[in-house]
Design an enzyme around this catalytic site. Structure first.
Site, mmCIF file in Angstrom:
data_model
loop_
_atom_site.group_PDB
_atom_site.id
_atom_site.type_symbol
_atom_site.label_atom_id
_atom_site.label_comp_id
_atom_site.label_asym_id
_atom_site.label_seq_id
_atom_site.Cartn_x
_atom_site.Cartn_y
_atom_site.Cartn_z
ATOM 1 N N SER A 42 47.229 46.112 4.163
ATOM 2 C CA SER A 42 47.564 45.794 5.554
ATOM 3 C C SER A 42 48.232 47.030 6.166
ATOM 4 O O SER A 42 48.744 47.887 5.431
ATOM 5 C CB SER A 42 48.565 44.638 5.573
ATOM 6 O OG SER A 42 49.097 44.459 6.872
ATOM 7 N N TYR A 81 56.568 40.212 2.948
ATOM 8 C CA TYR A 81 55.133 40.548 3.072
ATOM 9 C C TYR A 81 54.946 42.060 2.944
ATOM 10 O O TYR A 81 54.063 42.524 2.220
ATOM 11 C CB TYR A 81 54.598 40.045 4.415
ATOM 12 C CG TYR A 81 53.099 40.255 4.617
ATOM 13 C CD1 TYR A 81 52.161 39.522 3.882
ATOM 14 C CD2 TYR A 81 52.616 41.161 5.566
ATOM 15 C CE1 TYR A 81 50.793 39.698 4.079
ATOM 16 C CE2 TYR A 81 51.252 41.341 5.773
ATOM 17 C CZ TYR A 81 50.346 40.599 5.024
ATOM 18 O OH TYR A 81 48.980 40.782 5.227
HETATM 19 P P1 NDP Z 1 42.953 33.819 5.579
HETATM 20 O O1 NDP Z 1 44.167 32.976 5.468
HETATM 21 O O2 NDP Z 1 41.901 33.424 6.544
HETATM 22 O O3 NDP Z 1 42.282 33.992 4.130
HETATM 23 C C1 NDP Z 1 43.038 34.154 2.966
HETATM 24 C C2 NDP Z 1 42.165 33.817 1.775
HETATM 25 O O4 NDP Z 1 42.936 33.987 0.587
HETATM 26 C C3 NDP Z 1 41.676 32.382 1.787
HETATM 27 O O5 NDP Z 1 40.321 32.351 1.415
HETATM 28 C C4 NDP Z 1 42.533 31.702 0.732
HETATM 29 O O6 NDP Z 1 41.770 30.699 0.083
HETATM 30 C C5 NDP Z 1 42.780 32.854 -0.234
HETATM 31 N N1 NDP Z 1 43.955 32.659 -1.062
HETATM 32 C C6 NDP Z 1 45.247 32.595 -0.685
HETATM 33 N N2 NDP Z 1 46.038 32.424 -1.750
HETATM 34 C C7 NDP Z 1 45.217 32.366 -2.832
HETATM 35 C C8 NDP Z 1 45.431 32.195 -4.222
HETATM 36 N N3 NDP Z 1 46.660 32.056 -4.732
HETATM 37 N N4 NDP Z 1 44.352 32.199 -5.049
HETATM 38 C C9 NDP Z 1 43.104 32.337 -4.543
HETATM 39 N N5 NDP Z 1 42.849 32.514 -3.240
HETATM 40 C C10 NDP Z 1 43.896 32.511 -2.400
HETATM 41 O O7 NDP Z 1 43.503 35.262 5.884
HETATM 42 P P2 NDP Z 1 42.800 36.708 6.044
HETATM 43 O O8 NDP Z 1 41.333 36.631 5.921
HETATM 44 O O9 NDP Z 1 43.399 37.294 7.235
HETATM 45 O O10 NDP Z 1 43.429 37.429 4.779
HETATM 46 C C11 NDP Z 1 42.693 38.191 3.845
HETATM 47 C C12 NDP Z 1 43.520 39.387 3.428
HETATM 48 O O11 NDP Z 1 43.697 40.247 4.546
HETATM 49 C C13 NDP Z 1 44.914 39.032 2.933
HETATM 50 O O12 NDP Z 1 45.218 39.821 1.797
HETATM 51 C C14 NDP Z 1 45.809 39.430 4.100
HETATM 52 O O13 NDP Z 1 47.119 39.745 3.685
HETATM 53 C C15 NDP Z 1 45.046 40.615 4.637
HETATM 54 N N6 NDP Z 1 45.360 40.997 6.025
HETATM 55 C C16 NDP Z 1 45.114 40.133 7.067
HETATM 56 C C17 NDP Z 1 45.413 40.509 8.372
HETATM 57 C C18 NDP Z 1 45.195 39.592 9.538
HETATM 58 O O14 NDP Z 1 45.753 39.829 10.618
HETATM 59 N N7 NDP Z 1 44.413 38.535 9.419
HETATM 60 C C19 NDP Z 1 45.948 41.821 8.670
HETATM 61 C C20 NDP Z 1 46.147 42.657 7.506
HETATM 62 C C21 NDP Z 1 45.860 42.256 6.257
HETATM 63 P P3 NDP Z 1 42.309 29.301 -0.459
HETATM 64 O O15 NDP Z 1 43.467 28.894 0.405
HETATM 65 O O16 NDP Z 1 41.115 28.410 -0.303
HETATM 66 O O17 NDP Z 1 42.656 29.548 -1.886
#
Ligand code: NDP
Length: 244
Positions: free
Chosen positions: A136, A149
């Site tokens: 990020s 975070y």
């Molecule tokens: P979402 O919340 O849409 O997606 C997050 C994904 O991570 C989901 O599919 C969730 O699936 C999965 N997840 C969370 N915890 C677990 C776990 N313990 N085990 C397995 N899967 C897990 O968010 P984003 O798409 O935005 O996030 C994706 C990445 O991008 C993250 O690392 C986030 O920190 C990063 N990011 C996002 C930004 C933004 O503004 N959106 C900016 C910068 C970085 P499920 O709950 O079904 O397990």
């Protein structure tokens, strides 16, 4: 059966992971899609012919390893691992429940280390393979209410660059993608109303145009489809109107 190699994507049930799954699916790669909410993955608009969907919590080494080994038994070794699963629980640490810190550190840091450990041994032996870790902009800059975070994502930066150096000689690529604010489900888990409102106001200051998650999928694909001898070490990508 596809003659392309296996791509593993964690956190494929929404946001960046889901878009990345859709892009590589269109390109014909066999996929292992990991999330806890597997029903959501199964509802994605994909051709499921060469897609395996497995439930795993990335912070649980055994669950993650079982899922990856199961897919490798069918599709061959993992050629790309996208460590995308992550959580952002905003809050002021003086008020925030410490459990939220553990959730972020376990998922965002240990989850990435788990995934890397599971695939790296074989990649190093084969002298082939790519790992792309999703960090990020909060992985190299401070933002209010992001302390835990930031700690997790600064951690992803540190471990990614360390491991990149360690495996470079084996021709294995390790890359980092650092997105800015985008419309995904990320904010839906924030429990602090104030932190959430402040973040939404900040996002609104970008004129309502945040980063399109599809651009993260395209970035990941661009990094991966470079020749194996070329590593794009890091991409920082955000909406043009995001100032910080
Ligand atoms: P979402 O919340 O849409 O997606 C997050 C994904 O991570 C989901 O599919 C969730 O699936 C999965 N997840 C969370 N915890 C677990 C776990 N313990 N085990 C397995 N899967 C897990 O968010 P984003 O798409 O935005 O996030 C994706 C990445 O991008 C993250 O690392 C986030 O920190 C990063 N990011 C996002 C930004 C933004 O503004 N959106 C900016 C910068 C970085 P499920 O709950 O079904 O397990």
């Amino acid at each position: 059966m596809s003659n392309k190699p296996l791509i593993v994507i964690t956190g494929a049930s929404s946001g960046f992971g889901a878009k990345t799954a859709q892009l590589f699916n269109k390109k014909g790669y066999p996929l292992l899609l990991i999330a806890r909410r597997v029903d959501k993955v199964k509802e994605l608009p994909l051709n499921f012919e060469n897609v395996m969907v497995e439930k795993a919590d990335v912070s649980n080494m055994e669950e993650l390893k079982t899922a990856i080994r199961k897919a490798e038994a069918v599709y061959g070794p993992t050629d790309l691992l996208v460590n995308n699963a992550g959580v952002m629980l905003l809050g002021n640490i003086m008020k925030q429940d410490e459990k939220e810190w553990s959730t972020m550190l376990d998922t965002n840091v240990l989850g990435v280390l788990n995934g890397m450990k599971i695939v790296l041994d074989d990649m190093v032996k084969r002298e082939h393979g790519t790992i792309i870790n999703i960090s990020s902009i909060a992985g190299f800059k401070a933002f209010a209410d992001h302390a835990a975070y930031c700690a997790s994502k600064f951690g992803v930066h540190g471990l990614t660059e360390t491991i990149r150096q360690e495996v470079a000689d084996s021709n294995v690529r390790v890359s980092l993608v650092s997105p800015g604010a985008a419309e995904t489900e990320l904010l839906t888990h924030v429990t602090s109303e104030k932190s959430l409102n402040d973040y939404v106001s900040w996002k609104d200051s970008m004129g309502g145009v945040t980063l399109d998650p599809e651009k993260i999928a395209e970035t990941i694909s661009f990094i991966y489809e470079m020749p194996q001898q070329v590593t794009i070490r890091e991409v920082s990508i955000a909406a043009t109107k995001q100032q910080a």
